[in-house]
Write an enzyme that holds these catalytic residues in place. Structure first.
Site, PDB file in Angstrom:
ATOM      1  N   ASP A   1       0.831  -1.209   0.000  1.00 23.83           N
ATOM      2  CA  ASP A   1       0.000   0.000   0.000  1.00 23.83           C
ATOM      3  C   ASP A   1       0.863   1.256   0.000  1.00 23.83           C
ATOM      4  OD1 ASP A   1       1.001  -0.326   2.567  1.00 23.83           O
ATOM      5  OD2 ASP A   1      -0.949  -0.720   3.476  1.00 23.83           O
TER       6      ASP A   1
ATOM      7  N   ASP B   1      -7.321  -3.353  14.473  1.00 26.90           N
ATOM      8  CA  ASP B   1      -8.717  -3.533  14.039  1.00 26.90           C
ATOM      9  C   ASP B   1      -8.856  -4.653  12.995  1.00 26.90           C
ATOM     10  OD1 ASP B   1      -7.605  -2.450  11.750  1.00 26.90           O
ATOM     11  OD2 ASP B   1      -8.972  -0.733  11.638  1.00 26.90           O
TER      12      ASP B   1
ATOM     13  N   GLU C   1      -9.676  -1.885   5.564  1.00 23.96           N
ATOM     14  CA  GLU C   1     -10.261  -1.636   6.881  1.00 23.96           C
ATOM     15  C   GLU C   1     -11.574  -2.404   7.039  1.00 23.96           C
ATOM     16  OE1 GLU C   1      -8.643  -0.105   9.085  1.00 23.96           O
ATOM     17  OE2 GLU C   1      -7.431   1.503   8.223  1.00 23.96           O
TER      18      GLU C   1
END
Ligand code: PGA
Length: 259
Positions: free
Chosen positions: A67, A138, A145
């Site tokens: 990324d 997370d 995400e």
């Protein structure tokens, strides 16, 4: 999914390096997938050390990053291309050539087009023999995400508030300085790698590791898609393994297969 549990972060890095050296030595396609963040840094240190000893080289390899930030100053040390250059590129590092380091073009006029082009480039040179991964608290991998499509390709997205908070330590502890957007390999892109190696250390990763390894496959914990990968290795320290249920089984199997 194979799970290795080790006493310390240093032992995790040793095991990760050993695994990576073995997989790359046997790889048909000389393409490595690399990750940023703090977790892989001890692994990169071991790769540099092995290169200095003449035991390992990425000279013949291409490397694809997971990324990149959108809209970060090209000279910023936290631009992932710059991080990976600092860690891996050059004869004094791992032998990786700068022209063989591919990162998404987060500063392209249209990052969405750059994302499509990056995905195509991975397909052209792929499959990635081994994709190194960290994991967010997370459950994100790359910048995928919670709530993301489990089959998505390389795409642009916004960072969550939590991820910007997690990363502000690299930006003068000022969340406003953390870029708001990213280009990231999608979960479908990551799943195309022949092998994946996920490393997680520290107690703040314990929930994410539990969901990754033993939870249901769910967009709520994006890394859980790796349960569907035929060759995924997860290396964790005791702190990150603290919430796993089947630790005796993982330890026994690891010992039996790594004598
Ligand atoms: P970290 O980040 O290695 O800095 O904890 C991991 C990630 O967010 O993927």
């Amino acid at each position: 999914m194979e799970v290795g549990i080790f006493a310390t972060e240093s032992e995790v890095a040793d095991a990760a390096a050993e695994h990576l050296f073995a997989v790359l030595a046997a790889a048909d396609n000389k393409v490595l997938g690399v990750a940023t963040g703090s977790t892989p840094l001890p692994l990169y240190q071991r790769m540099r050390a092995a290169h200095a000893e003449g035991k390992f080289s990425l000279e013949d390899f291409k490397a694809f990053a997971l990324d990149e930030y959108v809209g970060i100053d090209p000279e910023h040390p936290e631009r992932y291309r710059n991080v990976l250059r600092t860690e891996l590129v050059g004869d004094d590092k791992t032998g990786l050539k700068d022209e063989n380091l591919f990162t998404p073009e987060g500063n392209a006029p249209d990052p969405a087009v750059a994302a499509d082009e990056y995905d195509a480039k991975i397909k052209e040179h792929g499959p990635i023999a081994l994709q190194i991964l960290g994991i967010g608290a997370d459950g994100h991998i790359g910048f995928n995400e919670p709530g993301i499509s489990l089959v998505c390709r390389t795409h642009t997205d916004v960072l969550t508030e939590q991820t910007r908070k997690d990363n502000m330590r690299f930006f003068d502890n000022d969340i406003e300085k953390v870029p708001a957007g990213c280009v990231t390999q999608g979960l479908g892109t990551i799943m195309d790698a022949t092998e994946v190696l996920l490393i997680a250390t520290g107690a703040n990763k314990a929930d994410a590791v539990k969901e990754l390894v033993e939870g249901g496959v769910s967009a709520l914990w994006p890394a859980s898609i790796l349960q569907m990968h035929p060759k995924a290795t997860v290396l964790v320290d005791e702190a990150a393994a603290a919430k796993l249920k089947l630790t005796d089984f993982y330890r026994g199997r690891w010992e039996a297969t790594h004598k």
